[in-house]
Design a protein around this motif. Structure first.
Motif, PDB file in Angstrom:
ATOM      1  N   ILE A  91      -8.711   6.012   0.630  1.00 53.36           N
ATOM      2  CA  ILE A  91      -8.713   5.163  -0.555  1.00 53.36           C
ATOM      3  C   ILE A  91      -9.227   5.982  -1.732  1.00 53.36           C
ATOM      4  CG2 ILE A  91      -9.700   3.107  -1.623  1.00 53.36           C
ATOM      5  CD1 ILE A  91      -9.863   1.940   1.251  1.00 53.36           C
ATOM      6  N   MET A  92      -8.375   6.130  -2.746  1.00 54.67           N
ATOM      7  CA  MET A  92      -8.749   6.883  -3.936  1.00 54.67           C
ATOM      8  C   MET A  92      -9.322   5.962  -5.011  1.00 54.67           C
ATOM      9  SD  MET A  92      -5.565   9.506  -4.193  1.00 54.67           S
ATOM     10  CE  MET A  92      -6.270  10.401  -5.559  1.00 54.67           C
ATOM     11  N   ASP A  93      -8.730   4.768  -5.137  1.00 57.17           N
ATOM     12  CA  ASP A  93      -9.179   3.818  -6.149  1.00 57.17           C
ATOM     13  C   ASP A  93      -8.645   2.437  -5.782  1.00 57.17           C
ATOM     14  OD1 ASP A  93     -10.512   3.012  -8.408  1.00 57.17           O
ATOM     15  OD2 ASP A  93      -8.960   3.638  -9.815  1.00 57.17           O
ATOM     16  N   TYR A  94      -9.275   1.406  -6.292  1.00 56.69           N
ATOM     17  CA  TYR A  94      -8.812   0.042  -6.063  1.00 56.69           C
ATOM     18  C   TYR A  94      -9.286  -0.841  -7.201  1.00 56.69           C
ATOM     19  CZ  TYR A  94     -13.582  -0.766  -4.513  1.00 56.69           C
ATOM     20  OH  TYR A  94     -14.942  -0.860  -4.464  1.00 56.69           O
ATOM     21  N   SER A  95      -8.547  -1.931  -7.421  1.00 57.11           N
ATOM     22  CA  SER A  95      -8.961  -2.889  -8.441  1.00 57.11           C
ATOM     23  C   SER A  95      -8.501  -4.278  -8.031  1.00 57.11           C
ATOM     24  CB  SER A  95      -8.382  -2.523  -9.812  1.00 57.11           C
ATOM     25  OG  SER A  95      -6.972  -2.500  -9.756  1.00 57.11           O
ATOM     26  N   HIS A  96      -9.336  -5.275  -8.322  1.00 57.37           N
ATOM     27  CA  HIS A  96      -9.023  -6.671  -8.032  1.00 57.37           C
ATOM     28  C   HIS A  96      -8.299  -7.252  -9.241  1.00 57.37           C
ATOM     29  CE1 HIS A  96     -11.336  -7.020  -4.298  1.00 57.37           C
ATOM     30  NE2 HIS A  96     -12.137  -6.129  -4.849  1.00 57.37           N
ATOM     31  N   ILE A  97      -7.211  -7.979  -8.964  1.00 50.99           N
ATOM     32  CA  ILE A  97      -6.416  -8.573 -10.027  1.00 50.99           C
ATOM     33  C   ILE A  97      -6.371 -10.075  -9.795  1.00 50.99           C
ATOM     34  CG2 ILE A  97      -4.159  -8.630 -11.143  1.00 50.99           C
ATOM     35  CD1 ILE A  97      -3.680  -5.837  -9.802  1.00 50.99           C
ATOM     36  N   GLN A 122      -2.692  -9.041  -0.824  1.00 54.59           N
ATOM     37  CA  GLN A 122      -3.444 -10.259  -1.124  1.00 54.59           C
ATOM     38  C   GLN A 122      -4.932 -10.016  -0.858  1.00 54.59           C
ATOM     39  OE1 GLN A 122      -2.276 -13.182  -2.415  1.00 54.59           O
ATOM     40  NE2 GLN A 122      -0.288 -12.158  -2.580  1.00 54.59           N
ATOM     41  N   SER A 123      -5.776 -10.623  -1.654  1.00 50.37           N
ATOM     42  CA  SER A 123      -7.213 -10.519  -1.434  1.00 50.37           C
ATOM     43  C   SER A 123      -7.541 -11.111  -0.061  1.00 50.37           C
ATOM     44  CB  SER A 123      -7.950 -11.279  -2.533  1.00 50.37           C
ATOM     45  OG  SER A 123      -9.334 -11.142  -2.368  1.00 50.37           O
ATOM     46  N   GLY A 124      -8.370 -10.433   0.692  1.00 52.91           N
ATOM     47  CA  GLY A 124      -8.738 -10.891   2.030  1.00 52.91           C
ATOM     48  C   GLY A 124      -7.948 -10.213   3.136  1.00 52.91           C
TER      49      GLY A 124
END
Length: 186
Positions: free
Chosen positions: A22-28, A55-57
């Protein structure tokens, strides 16, 4: 298993039969519907980078990787050689697996070798390393620490922008994440 709420940079997951870092992540969160997570992933075997939205989760299988502290010895045309500091076992690592870490490696440098089983998947450098300047333009009287910068070539071949007062032979602390000058050591 690791859920999207537990993601962090540098974690390694298994997805579609491949290993990804994982290089980067963001919640939308959109106005309607459930939240999504956009993840930037690097395939640890091929080096390719992809972006994936879930999807979140959503849960992923956490890859069981081991990090061993090893000392860099030397390199030839194809391989970089590292030594386990506990049992003195030497292992060759393909130059592709070393990646950008080669810009910071000098003989006897200690770093972490990331293994998946017995397969080396990456080399992780410490946050900062100390390197010596081998070539830079001379500084002139009146040059100040805040007055500007100039390129300097380090002993490993890395080129870094440094303040004007830095001279050849100076030992500098370099940030390995950004490849930038932090401070002069001595």
């Amino acid at each position: 298993m690791i859920s999207t709420a537990e993601l962090k940079k540098g974690s390694t997951i298994e997805m579609d039969g491949k290993l990804f870092a994982i290089m980067d992540y963001s919640h939308i969160k959109t106005g309607r519907g459930s939240a999504q997570v956009k993840i930037k992933l690097r395939d640890v075997r091929s080096g390719s980078i992809i972006e994936h939205t879930v999807q979140s989760g959503t849960k992923f299988t956490r890859a069981r990787v081991e990090r061993r502290e090893m000392q860099y010895l030397y390199s030839d045309d194809q391989f970089y050689y590292f030594m386990n500091t506990e049992n003195f076992e030497q292992i060759p690592v393909d130059a592709q697996k070393v990646g950008d870490a080669n810009k910071y490696l000098k003989e006897n440098a200690v770093c972490e070798v990331v293994l998946y089983g017995e397969e080396v998947i990456a080399i992780e450098m410490p946050i900062s390393v100390e390197l010596t300047v081998v070539r830079t333009d001379p500084g002139f009287k009146g040059d100040t620490a805040t007055g500007g910068s100039k390129p300097a070539t380090m002993e490993t071949g890395l080129v870094v922008n440094v303040p004007l007062f830095v001279e050849e032979g100076a030992k500098l602390r370099i940030n390995t994440d950004l490849g930038s000058y932090i401070e002069r050591v001595t």
